[in-house]
Design a protein around this motif. Structure first.
Motif, short mmCIF file in Angstrom:
data_model
loop_
_atom_site.label_atom_id
_atom_site.label_comp_id
_atom_site.label_asym_id
_atom_site.label_seq_id
_atom_site.Cartn_x
_atom_site.Cartn_y
_atom_site.Cartn_z
N THR A 76 0.80 -1.26 0.19
CA THR A 76 -0.03 -0.20 -0.06
C THR A 76 0.83 1.44 0.01
O THR A 76 0.48 2.23 0.68
CB THR A 76 -1.11 0.13 1.30
OG1 THR A 76 -0.16 0.10 2.46
CG2 THR A 76 -1.92 -1.23 1.30
N VAL A 77 2.10 1.14 -0.72
CA VAL A 77 2.99 2.29 -0.57
C VAL A 77 2.40 3.44 -1.22
O VAL A 77 2.26 4.77 -1.06
CB VAL A 77 4.32 1.88 -1.11
CG1 VAL A 77 5.23 3.01 -1.75
CG2 VAL A 77 5.12 1.13 -0.21
N ASN A 78 1.90 3.25 -2.55
CA ASN A 78 1.42 4.47 -3.51
C ASN A 78 0.05 4.96 -2.62
O ASN A 78 0.02 5.92 -2.76
CB ASN A 78 0.87 3.93 -4.83
CG ASN A 78 2.01 3.63 -5.87
OD1 ASN A 78 2.96 4.10 -5.49
ND2 ASN A 78 1.76 2.99 -6.90
N LEU A 79 -0.60 3.97 -2.20
CA LEU A 79 -1.98 4.28 -1.66
C LEU A 79 -1.62 5.18 -0.28
O LEU A 79 -2.44 6.31 -0.08
CB LEU A 79 -2.82 3.15 -1.29
CG LEU A 79 -3.85 3.32 -0.30
CD1 LEU A 79 -5.00 3.93 -1.32
CD2 LEU A 79 -4.73 2.07 0.03
N ALA A 80 -0.58 5.01 0.47
CA ALA A 80 -0.43 5.61 1.68
C ALA A 80 0.13 6.82 1.31
O ALA A 80 -0.11 7.88 1.83
CB ALA A 80 1.06 5.04 2.60
N ILE A 81 0.77 7.17 0.15
CA ILE A 81 1.39 8.51 -0.25
C ILE A 81 0.12 9.32 -0.76
O ILE A 81 0.10 10.35 -0.33
CB ILE A 81 2.41 8.20 -1.59
CG1 ILE A 81 3.79 7.51 -1.15
CG2 ILE A 81 2.83 9.44 -2.14
CD1 ILE A 81 4.60 6.85 -2.11
N ALA A 82 -0.79 8.69 -1.69
CA ALA A 82 -1.86 9.41 -1.95
C ALA A 82 -2.73 9.81 -0.71
O ALA A 82 -3.12 11.18 -0.65
CB ALA A 82 -2.58 8.59 -2.93
N VAL A 83 -2.98 8.98 0.15
CA VAL A 83 -3.77 9.31 1.18
C VAL A 83 -2.97 10.58 2.29
O VAL A 83 -3.83 11.61 2.48
CB VAL A 83 -3.96 8.05 2.21
CG1 VAL A 83 -4.76 8.42 3.65
CG2 VAL A 83 -4.98 7.15 1.40
N SER A 84 -1.58 10.38 2.53
CA SER A 84 -1.06 11.32 3.34
C SER A 84 -1.16 12.80 2.47
O SER A 84 -1.29 13.69 3.09
CB SER A 84 0.38 10.85 3.48
OG SER A 84 0.15 9.99 4.76
N ASN A 85 -1.06 12.55 1.27
CA ASN A 85 -0.88 13.82 0.39
C ASN A 85 -2.05 14.50 0.40
O ASN A 85 -2.22 15.60 0.12
CB ASN A 85 -0.39 13.57 -1.12
CG ASN A 85 1.40 13.44 -1.09
OD1 ASN A 85 1.93 13.98 0.07
ND2 ASN A 85 1.82 12.69 -2.01
N SER A 86 -3.12 13.72 0.65
CA SER A 86 -4.47 14.26 0.78
C SER A 86 -5.15 14.81 1.90
O SER A 86 -6.16 15.22 2.10
CB SER A 86 -5.68 13.33 0.12
OG SER A 86 -5.13 12.89 -1.06
N LEU A 103 9.04 1.91 3.79
CA LEU A 103 9.16 3.15 4.68
C LEU A 103 9.51 4.29 4.06
O LEU A 103 9.19 5.43 4.13
CB LEU A 103 9.74 2.72 5.95
CG LEU A 103 9.22 1.75 6.97
CD1 LEU A 103 10.04 1.54 8.01
CD2 LEU A 103 7.81 2.14 7.30
N HIS A 104 10.82 3.94 3.34
CA HIS A 104 11.59 5.17 2.56
C HIS A 104 10.83 5.63 1.46
O HIS A 104 11.02 6.86 1.17
CB HIS A 104 13.21 4.62 2.43
CG HIS A 104 13.94 4.54 3.76
ND1 HIS A 104 14.28 5.60 4.51
CD2 HIS A 104 14.11 3.41 4.53
CE1 HIS A 104 14.91 5.06 5.72
NE2 HIS A 104 14.91 3.85 5.63
N THR A 105 10.23 4.97 0.61
CA THR A 105 9.59 5.30 -0.41
C THR A 105 8.43 6.28 -0.08
O THR A 105 8.29 7.37 -0.73
CB THR A 105 9.02 3.97 -1.21
OG1 THR A 105 9.90 3.08 -1.52
CG2 THR A 105 8.48 4.51 -2.71
N VAL A 106 7.52 5.82 0.92
CA VAL A 106 6.66 6.53 1.57
C VAL A 106 7.02 8.04 1.94
O VAL A 106 6.80 9.10 1.50
CB VAL A 106 5.76 6.17 2.35
CG1 VAL A 106 4.63 6.95 3.01
CG2 VAL A 106 4.90 4.92 2.00
N LYS A 107 8.18 7.87 2.68
CA LYS A 107 8.59 9.12 3.29
C LYS A 107 9.21 10.21 2.03
O LYS A 107 9.24 11.30 2.24
CB LYS A 107 10.11 8.76 4.15
CG LYS A 107 10.90 9.88 4.80
CD LYS A 107 12.40 9.32 4.93
CE LYS A 107 13.33 9.08 3.87
NZ LYS A 107 14.56 8.84 3.95
#
Ligand SMILES: Cc1cc2nc3c(=O)[nH]c(=O)nc-3n(C[C@H](O)[C@H](O)[C@H](O)COP(=O)(O)O)c2cc1C
Length: 346
Positions: free
Chosen positions: A29-39, A65-69
């Motif tokens: 859920t890396v892309n998903l986590a990025i999109a959610v945090s960015n929203s 972890l590092h990709t989301v960061k």
């Protein structure tokens, strides 16, 4: 600008909207986590599975972890099940996940700042509380009863995610099922720490209902799978989109019962468990593989398609920001409409 509903968890977690994206291991859920945090909500990094063994599993997890960061400037969370009555390999792997998060946070100032929340689930978080707190993280645990919420509060956790029986993925034991509508007010009355509602939320109606029951926010899994940014296979998203009433079934999972959408995969797992043809450890591996078959290969026939009952209320695949913004926009309108209805005795 979207009008919004804020609660105490917004300040606590450093997020704009009181919405958490659920951890959904073994799915990525890396892309998903990025999109959610960015929203403006809380994105969550999920574990890449329990059967990889501690070394491979933590290598992948570290990379996640590092990709989301690297792709969001906002805060995010991490989720690890910590069940105890599991095969040794699974137990060791969850321990390795917790240690990896702590180690990486220690080394990296950006993770230290923005990897705010550790969500544990599926067991007793007691052996991890001190470690997680000492690493400067907030610690929430997923519970399925007021009884367990009280125990968790006593351990000094910062919040609970109360997950009703209708939730996707691992759910309650058959003799201990409590649905969201009953569970949330019960947990809210039992503890003083913030309660997040999980299981069945997908839109403004369910978000407002969760707040009315006393929750300080919602955690959504199934709704976020069926979004443009989530990396689950397009077939998985469409399977959820098309699911109707009675599409779901509870089958044996790694940490007890697992809610999935009905297909040959759910029939197979029931037969395999009944025939006792696999050892506990091989069974855990088989389940991870079947879950990944649906995520990566889009095999909606043989793969296990973990999903909540709320799939029957999901009829589109919008972007993550559309999901979050529409919940926020429509919630304020809904509250005003309810007041008007009450005033006019409609
Ligand atoms: C595909 C899938 C995988 C899940 N994996 C995890 C997990 O690894 N850890 C966890 O705490 N919960 C897991 N869950 C449960 C979710 O975190 C969440 O509580 C649940 O999806 C909420 O119910 P909803 O699907 O109705 O929104 C999973 C759920 C789904 C649908």
């Amino acid at each position: 600008m979207t009008s919004s509903i804020k609660t105490e968890i917004c300040d606590l977690l450093g997020i704009k909207y009181p919405v958490i994206q659920a951890g959904m291991g073994p799915h990525n859920t890396v892309n998903l986590a990025i999109a959610v945090s960015n929203s403006g909500a809380m994105g969550t990094v999920s574990i890449p599975g329990m059967s990889l063994g501690p070394i491979k599993a933590t290598e992948k997890f570290r990379e996640f972890l590092h990709t989301v960061k690297a792709h969001t400037m906002n805060n995010f969370a991490v989720n690890t099940p910590v069940g105890e009555n599991v095969p040794e390999n699974v137990f060791k792997t969850s321990e390795a996940y917790v240690n990896t998060v702590i180690e990486e946070k220690e080394k990296d100032p950006e993770l230290k700042k923005r990897l705010k929340l550790f969500i544990t689930s599926a067991g007793n978080p007691a052996r991890y509380v001190r470690k997680i707190k000492d690493a400067g993280m907030l610690h929430f645990h997923v519970v399925a009863s007021a009884y367990h919420a009280k125990k968790v509060e006593k351990l000094g956790l910062d919040g609970v995610i109360a997950s009703g029986y209708e939730a996707g993925g691992h759910t309650h034991l058959p003799e201990r099922t409590i649905h969201t509508f009953i569970l949330i007010p019960q947990v809210v009355e039992a503890v003083k720490i913030p309660v997040i509602a999980a299981g069945g939320e997908c839109d403004a109606k369910t978000f407002v209902a969760a707040l009315a029951l006393g929750a300080k926010g919602v955690q959504m899994g199934t709704r976020f799978i069926a979004t443009k940014e989530s990396e689950l296979h397009q077939n998985y998203k469409e399977f959820i989109d098309k699911a109707g009433e009675w599409s779901d079934i509870v089958v044996p999972g790694v940490y007890g019962p697992l809610r999935c959408l009905k297909n040959r995969g759910t029939e197979d797992i029931i037969k395999i468990v009944e025939s006792r043809s696999l050892s506990e450890e091989d069974l855990a591996k088989y389940k991870d593989e079947q879950l990944l078959l649906s995520q990566k290969d889009g095999d909606m026939e043989r793969g296990l398609v973990a999903s909540g009952q709320v799939a029957s209320r999901i009829n589109d695949v919008p972007s993550v920001s559309e999901v979050i913004e529409s919940i926020m926009r429509e919630s304020t309108v809904l509250v005003q409409k309810m007041q008007k209805r009450i005033d006019k005795h409609e």
